[in-house]
Scaffold this active site. Structure first.
Site, PDB file in Angstrom:
ATOM      1  CG  LEU A  18       9.545   9.038  16.012  1.00 41.43           C
ATOM      2  CD1 LEU A  18       9.645  10.544  15.841  1.00 41.43           C
ATOM      3  CD2 LEU A  18      10.850   8.497  16.600  1.00 41.43           C
ATOM      4  CB  ILE A 440       6.760 -16.189  -2.630  1.00 38.99           C
ATOM      5  CG1 ILE A 440       7.834 -16.131  -3.705  1.00 38.99           C
ATOM      6  CG2 ILE A 440       7.388 -16.522  -1.293  1.00 38.99           C
ATOM      7  CD1 ILE A 440       8.482 -17.477  -4.047  1.00 38.99           C
ATOM      8  CD  GLU A 493       0.896 -16.118   2.440  1.00 33.94           C
ATOM      9  OE1 GLU A 493       1.218 -15.222   3.239  1.00 33.94           O
ATOM     10  OE2 GLU A 493       1.718 -16.836   1.846  1.00 33.94           O
ATOM     11  CG  HIS A 703      11.869  -5.472  -1.896  1.00 32.89           C
ATOM     12  ND1 HIS A 703      11.201  -5.686  -0.721  1.00 32.89           N
ATOM     13  CD2 HIS A 703      12.714  -6.523  -2.041  1.00 32.89           C
ATOM     14  CE1 HIS A 703      11.630  -6.800  -0.173  1.00 32.89           C
ATOM     15  NE2 HIS A 703      12.541  -7.329  -0.955  1.00 32.89           N
TER      16      HIS A 703
END
Ligand code: GLN
Ligand code: ZN
Length: 763
Positions: A18, A440, A493, A703
């Protein structure tokens, strides 16, 4: 005869079919017909695999979210998407995902951008639903088409269908009154449409309808209790039988209310709530169906079938065919099929059950109750053998870890000195300017990074080459940060694909599935690692990368770790010991890493607790217990360091009002939080509490692709300084930057650094 049924089946597909179909449709690469066909074939397959049940859920399949589906059924889409011509499915996705003006132009027939519906957590799960929107003038109109189509499909397939809908009280309770009006005033109008819906289903010859009211396991004030009585007295006239389904916990003080609703049946979560069920039985009317959720729909462990039978048999004897059995909640929250797992260690695999295996367990229980235990002797014996192997396995128990946890005392979680003393020592060592800038943790995860990591995992890139590739990425991000003029740097990271999985992979006591996906929202899925045993850290997990990064710069480099509470909350965790104990084990492992980083000369260490708030229990009365052990765990992980070592924590959400005392109790030297979209109002909670340590309120909404201007950042920080003394403020983005592009990140951070300089000059 005991009836067995299911509350809901995972809709995403065993291979996430899906997800891929939706994403291809959204990109315009496949047609609506193709998406509809895929949906139908998934439903068909899922019903087929539930054939052995007496009643099969229908209508809980969704292209995005079951709450949004209910909003469509009730004719309650937000006003802002009305008036679009074109396809209803498009309108549905418009609410689910929003649409920017540019992309609206690309979709012919649409007339501009529109904001997505707000999304929030579905009770205490990791699933997110689209919040229904109300105003005082909201009206409802029935659109039963989706349910009727799925019902017809199911019928054609010979499925013994039980339509599933969200109940009126839960639907209202989960929604948001945009104009702050009283949502309960809408109940009468809402009930009219529910009555029509039930009538329509009755017209189709439906016997039972499952009406989900999980809000019954939360604390309800009198108005909401009254709403339940009002609602179900009105719906009593329906020509179908209603099974009110509660889940995600116990009824407790709502027991009497739930037991006496004028409906034909009640489903309750019996996992971990046996006492609550026994109390319920004493006041439950004999003529009603009681459905017991005896198989854990939230976790992936095999059920102890013999223990369940020991408990159930007397209840079954008493209730006869008025006893039904089911999983505790919809199986939406577990992966589909353990059978797909080819790489999972065979011993660990033998302890697990995914959705299909849970339904098999249900069948065994039903057979045992109907035909006696002897009729399913083999299945019970093999189940008992799996459980015994899990209990006895030396991979589960590690005496050294248990001793270390038992030896934890209050001193372990305490810093050597208070914040004021520490801050002075840290300032002397780190020599940071006012309004220090940092990020961050993550920098953009480029295609190149993903490719290298993928090749390394697949074994086509050898460890040395992989290490070199990651070091190049680290060097690049250090170089960019120095050029930008940031004050406290991060390594970026690059080597992590996920902030929990990365640590899980290196800890003893964790296993990983290949296909254990669970829907988080829309097409997004997560694959929680499986924490099966006592947790230990065979060797340092991050020191090599951080030390390398520190070797490239004179600026302080932040060590970057995920905290114990977040690791716990984003894993499938063991059910054979309390979560608090598992969390303490994780805390000891992270503590060891913290001390190794400090030993390696790292002077600033960030421990992310992105999921601390998520773990809050549904009932407020249980919050304190959770927060106490969660904060303790963080403190154990963080606070073994010297005063000079600066501990940061990060939380990417913003509702702190009701947990601020606990946040302060963590005693991190610096906390960075998400605030940019709230215009700094969220700092009020810190201000009101007189939060004593340093804070980095996010000034850059990561975002969004928008690049915040220097002026906007200065304005936000000025607002922050009205609430928090400037001497204790940091400047940073809302969260990690891994989902962004370097082209966006560089100008944004450059503006951020310029804003810091402007503020320093003005001071
Ligand atoms: N350090 C993590 C990162 O920057 C934090 C992510 C998070 O809070 N979700 O990606
Ligand atoms: Zn974050």
């Amino acid at each position: 005869m005991t009836t067995i049924h299911n509350l809901g089946f995972p809709r995403i597909g065993a291979r996430r079919e899906l997800k891929f179909a939706l994403e291809s449709y959204w990109k315009g690469e496949s047609s609506r017909d193709a998406l509809n066909a895929l949906g139908a074939s998934l439903r068909q397959r899922h019903w087929e695999s539930q054939q052995g049940l007496d009643l099969v859920p229908v209508g809980e399949f969704s292209f995005y979210d079951q709450v949004l589906d209910m909003s469509c059924t009730l004719g309650n889409l937000p006003q802002r998407v009305h008036g679009f011509h074109g396809d209803p499915l498009d309108n549905y996705f418009r609410v689910a995902r929003g649409r920017s003006t540019e992309s609206a132009e690309r979709h012919q027939g649409c007339c501009g951008g529109v904001a997505a519906g707000e999304m929030t957590k579905w009770f205490d799960t990791n699933y997110h639903y689209i919040v229904p929107e109300f105003t005082s003038t909201t009206t409802f109109t029935l659109d039963p088409s989706r349910l009727l189509e799925q019902l017809a499909e199911a019928r054609q397939q010979g499925v013994k269908a039980k339509p599933v809908i969200i109940g009126p009280v839960t639907y209202l309770a989960l929604g948001k009154a945009k104009d702050d009006s009283d949502k309960l005033a809408l109940l009468p109008a809402l009930l009219d449409v529910y009555a029509q819906l039930l009538d329509t289903l009755a017209g189709q010859g439906v016997e039972w309808v499952q009406v989900d009211e999980p809000i019954l396991v939360t604390e309800l004030d009198q108005d909401w209790q009254h709403a339940f009585n009002l609602a179900y007295h009105q719906l009593k006239a329906a020509r179908v039988k209603l099974l009110v389904a509660t889940y995600f916990g116990q009824l407790q003080e709502n027991r009497y209310l739930a037991a006496n609703l004028p409906v034909a049946g009640l489903h309750v979560d019996a996992v971990g709530g046996q006492e609550d069920v026994l109390a319920l039985l004493n006041l439950f009317p004999d003529h009603k169906v009681l459905s017991l959720g005896v198989i854990d729909g939230r976790n992936i462990w095999k059920t102890d079938l013999v223990a369940v039978l020991d408990w159930l048999e007397p209840i079954a004897a008493r209730r006869g065919d008025k006893l039904w059995l089911a999983p505790s909640c919809s199986l939406l929250h577990v992966p589909v099929d353990l059978g797909s797992e080819q790489q999972l260690d065979a011993e660990i695999k033998s302890w697990l059950a995914f959705a299909l295996q849970k339904l098999d367990e249900l069948q065994v229980l039903a057979h045992a109750l109907r035909g006696g235990r002897a009729s399913v002797q083999d299945a019970l014996a093999s189940n008992a053998a799996s459980l015994a192997s899990r209990r006895a396995s030396t991979r589960v128990t590690n005496p050294a870890v248990q001793q270390a946890v038992a030896a934890i005392d209050a001193g372990l979680g305490a810093r050597k000195s208070g914040y004021v003393q520490r801050a002075a020592e840290q300032a002397a060592l780190l020599k940071l300017p006012a309004y220090p800038t940092t990020t961050i943790g993550s920098f953009p995860q480029t295609a190149q990074i993903r490719q290298a990591r993928g090749a390394f995992k697949a074994g086509t890139l050898d460890p040395d080459d992989y290490k070199r590739a990651m070091q190049e990425e680290i060097a690049r991000s250090v170089c960019e940060q120095e050029a930008l003029g940031l004050d406290v740097l991060v390594h970026g990271e690059a080597e992590r694909n996920d902030m929990v999985e990365y640590f899980g992979e290196q800890l003893e006591g964790y296993a990983f599935s290949q296909f254990g996906w669970v829907q988080s929202y829309g097409s997004r899925c997560v694959k929680p690692p499986i924490l099966f045993g006592d947790i230990s850290r065979p060797k340092a997990m991050t020191v090599e990368w951080i030390a390398y990064a520190q070797s490239l710069t004179d600026k302080p480099m932040k060590g970057m770790l995920t905290g114990p509470v977040t690791i716990l909350n984003w894993s499938f965790v063991r059910d054979d010991q309390p979560r608090s104990l598992t969390c303490k084990q994780l805390a000891l492992a992270i503590r060891a890493e913290v001390l190794d980083l400090e030993q390696a000369g790292v002077r600033v260490i960030q421990i992310d607790e992105a999921a601390l708030r998520e773990g809050l229990p549904l009932r407020k009365s249980q919050w304190k217990t959770y927060l106490d052990w969660a904060v303790d765990s963080f403190r154990i992980a963080a606070n073994g360091v010297q005063d000079q070592t600066q501990i940061h924590t990060h939380m990417c959400y913003s509702e702190f009002n009701d947990i601020i005392a606990s946040i302060a109790g963590m005693d991190a030297d610096v906390i960075t939080i998400e605030t940019s979209r709230s215009d700094m109002e969220l700092l009020d909670a810190f201000d009101d509490f007189n939060y004593p340590n340093e804070i980095g309120p996010g000034v850059y909404d990561i975002h969004s692709p928008n690049i915040p201007s220097q002026a906007h950042i200065v304005e936000l920080m000025t607002k922050a300084a009205q609430r928090i003394p400037a001497a204790r403020l940091w400047i940073n983005p809302d969260c990690g930057l891994k989902t962004r592009q370097w082209e966006e990140v560089l100008p944004a951070l450059s503006n951020m650094v310029a804003a810091a300089r402007e503020l320093r000059q003005a001071a």
